[in-house]
Motif scaffolding. Structure first.
Motif, PDB file in Angstrom:
ATOM      1  N   ILE A  20      37.278  30.093  48.215  1.00 53.67           N
ATOM      2  CA  ILE A  20      37.034  30.753  47.166  1.00 53.67           C
ATOM      3  C   ILE A  20      37.076  29.824  45.787  1.00 53.67           C
ATOM      4  CG2 ILE A  20      37.951  32.971  47.982  1.00 53.67           C
ATOM      5  CD1 ILE A  20      39.941  32.707  45.905  1.00 53.67           C
ATOM      6  N   ALA A  21      37.301  28.692  46.084  1.00 51.86           N
ATOM      7  CA  ALA A  21      37.227  27.745  44.836  1.00 51.86           C
ATOM      8  C   ALA A  21      35.822  27.601  44.260  1.00 51.86           C
ATOM      9  CB  ALA A  21      37.982  26.244  45.222  1.00 51.86           C
ATOM     10  N   GLU A  22      34.937  27.531  45.524  1.00 51.85           N
ATOM     11  CA  GLU A  22      33.360  27.572  45.200  1.00 51.85           C
ATOM     12  C   GLU A  22      32.865  28.755  44.414  1.00 51.85           C
ATOM     13  OE1 GLU A  22      30.835  25.418  45.577  1.00 51.85           O
ATOM     14  OE2 GLU A  22      29.946  26.800  44.453  1.00 51.85           O
ATOM     15  N   PRO A  23      32.438  28.773  43.203  1.00 52.28           N
ATOM     16  CA  PRO A  23      32.190  29.968  42.277  1.00 52.28           C
ATOM     17  C   PRO A  23      30.906  30.669  42.929  1.00 52.28           C
ATOM     18  CG  PRO A  23      31.965  27.925  41.107  1.00 52.28           C
ATOM     19  CD  PRO A  23      32.344  27.337  42.571  1.00 52.28           C
ATOM     20  N   ARG A  26      32.539  32.983  45.449  1.00 59.38           N
ATOM     21  CA  ARG A  26      32.997  34.557  44.850  1.00 59.38           C
ATOM     22  C   ARG A  26      31.946  35.255  44.397  1.00 59.38           C
ATOM     23  NH1 ARG A  26      35.997  30.164  42.125  1.00 59.38           N
ATOM     24  NH2 ARG A  26      35.245  30.691  40.192  1.00 59.38           N
ATOM     25  N   MET A  29      31.078  37.248  47.523  1.00 56.46           N
ATOM     26  CA  MET A  29      31.978  38.160  47.795  1.00 56.46           C
ATOM     27  C   MET A  29      31.941  39.194  47.091  1.00 56.46           C
ATOM     28  SD  MET A  29      34.517  36.777  50.097  1.00 56.46           S
ATOM     29  CE  MET A  29      36.303  37.778  49.781  1.00 56.46           C
ATOM     30  N   ASN A  30      31.775  39.109  45.736  1.00 61.02           N
ATOM     31  CA  ASN A  30      31.392  40.154  44.709  1.00 61.02           C
ATOM     32  C   ASN A  30      30.313  41.068  45.113  1.00 61.02           C
ATOM     33  OD1 ASN A  30      33.341  39.266  43.100  1.00 61.02           O
ATOM     34  ND2 ASN A  30      31.986  38.057  41.640  1.00 61.02           N
ATOM     35  N   LEU A  32      29.129  41.565  47.978  1.00 54.91           N
ATOM     36  CA  LEU A  32      29.500  42.133  49.347  1.00 54.91           C
ATOM     37  C   LEU A  32      30.527  43.298  48.940  1.00 54.91           C
ATOM     38  CD1 LEU A  32      29.812  39.466  52.019  1.00 54.91           C
ATOM     39  CD2 LEU A  32      28.017  40.961  51.567  1.00 54.91           C
ATOM     40  N   GLN A  33      30.935  43.548  47.962  1.00 53.84           N
ATOM     41  CA  GLN A  33      31.791  44.508  47.581  1.00 53.84           C
ATOM     42  C   GLN A  33      30.922  45.951  47.475  1.00 53.84           C
ATOM     43  OE1 GLN A  33      34.940  44.747  44.978  1.00 53.84           O
ATOM     44  NE2 GLN A  33      34.768  42.532  44.489  1.00 53.84           N
ATOM     45  N   LEU A  79      32.310  42.341  54.130  1.00 57.49           N
ATOM     46  CA  LEU A  79      33.811  41.590  53.637  1.00 57.49           C
ATOM     47  C   LEU A  79      34.934  41.814  54.631  1.00 57.49           C
ATOM     48  CD1 LEU A  79      34.122  42.616  49.943  1.00 57.49           C
ATOM     49  CD2 LEU A  79      33.765  40.453  50.717  1.00 57.49           C
ATOM     50  N   ASP A  80      35.862  41.091  54.759  1.00 58.37           N
ATOM     51  CA  ASP A  80      37.000  41.115  55.360  1.00 58.37           C
ATOM     52  C   ASP A  80      38.088  40.550  54.604  1.00 58.37           C
ATOM     53  OD1 ASP A  80      39.153  41.886  57.023  1.00 58.37           O
ATOM     54  OD2 ASP A  80      38.347  40.575  58.584  1.00 58.37           O
ATOM     55  N   ALA A  81      38.338  41.009  53.414  1.00 52.20           N
ATOM     56  CA  ALA A  81      38.869  40.415  52.128  1.00 52.20           C
ATOM     57  C   ALA A  81      40.578  40.544  52.319  1.00 52.20           C
ATOM     58  CB  ALA A  81      38.550  40.936  50.992  1.00 52.20           C
ATOM     59  N   LEU A  84      42.734  37.534  51.115  1.00 50.35           N
ATOM     60  CA  LEU A  84      42.983  37.274  49.736  1.00 50.35           C
ATOM     61  C   LEU A  84      44.295  37.852  49.330  1.00 50.35           C
ATOM     62  CD1 LEU A  84      39.310  38.194  47.758  1.00 50.35           C
ATOM     63  CD2 LEU A  84      40.392  36.006  48.619  1.00 50.35           C
TER      64      LEU A  84
END
Lengths: 120, 120
Positions: A20-23, A26, A29-30, A32-33, A79-81, A84
């Motif tokens: 997740i260091a790669e913007p 992120r 991921m956002n 896929l919410q 997502l399978d968050a 995090l």
DNA sequence: TTGACATATTCCCATAATGGAATATAATAA
DNA sequence: TTATTATATTCCATTATGGGAATATGTCAA
């Protein structure tokens, strides 16, 4: 793989922190919410090219942040968050540091308010 | 610097997410929770070489996660972890995903317990 | 079977990161 | 001033990244 002595950098795929260091990831991921999405759907929504979407999804998948399910030729990613959580908890151990700061800001504001009142 | 087209990777020094993607820097942050420390003190405590400590501290400093204060020739570094708040809050937006998982695990456990009871 | 569509993979390039060693810089002490 | 101590910086080698383009793989439809 040996990443002890001659490590150039922690590989992106090593852990969730790196993934997740790669913007862009992120951003993914956002997105896929809002629910499971197809590769092409993601590409279109974000305006990226399909291979890039696949690559970023592959990284997220390797560290377990997304799951995929093929329906015919379409692959739905969701997502399978849970991964995090580790990050959430690590940062939580530093919570007092920003709370101290907030307290200071709050005190400052109250101080100012008192001064203003006194001037009335 | 242009990081739009020809970006090999988000530089470590760009944001807090990248800074803490490196495990050694998380270790450093963890250590500093016990208080401000000197470069050499850190090197000794972690068993790293001094230049490595300085380099990692430089990265953390650039993104604002540590502050330094020189006392003579010694430089004390201390946490300024407010920047981690951003990460804490970003991961928090995914909290329901691992909570769902926890609920499922819990339900599973309760189910098992019920089954066991029934067998008595 | 063949063509179209969806996704994954490979190759290339430019960039940059990490550790180690050596060295530079800064501050103190003799 | 000079030697010593504390820290920062530079150079090197190795590794890996991310985007683009091209291509491979897999699936469906005609």
């Amino acid at each position: 793989m040996e990443y002890n002595n001659v490590m150039a950098r922690t590989p992106t795929t090593f852990d969730v922190f790196n993934a997740i260091a790669e913007p862009k990831r992120r951003e993914l991921m956002n997105l896929l919410q809002s629910g499971a999405r197809t590769v092409n759907a993601i590409a279109e929504m974000l305006g990226w090219r399909q291979p890039q979407v696949s690559k970023h999804l592959a990284v997220l998948h390797r560290v377990g942040l997304v799951q995929s399910e093929a329906r015919g030729r379409e692959h739905y990613y969701r997502l399978d968050a849970a991964g995090l959580r580790e990050i959430h908890e690590w940062t939580a151990t530093f919570e007092e540091y920003w709370e101290h700061q907030l307290v200071r800001i709050k005190q400052h504001a109250e101080e100012k308010a008192r001064m203003a009142k006194r001037r009335d």
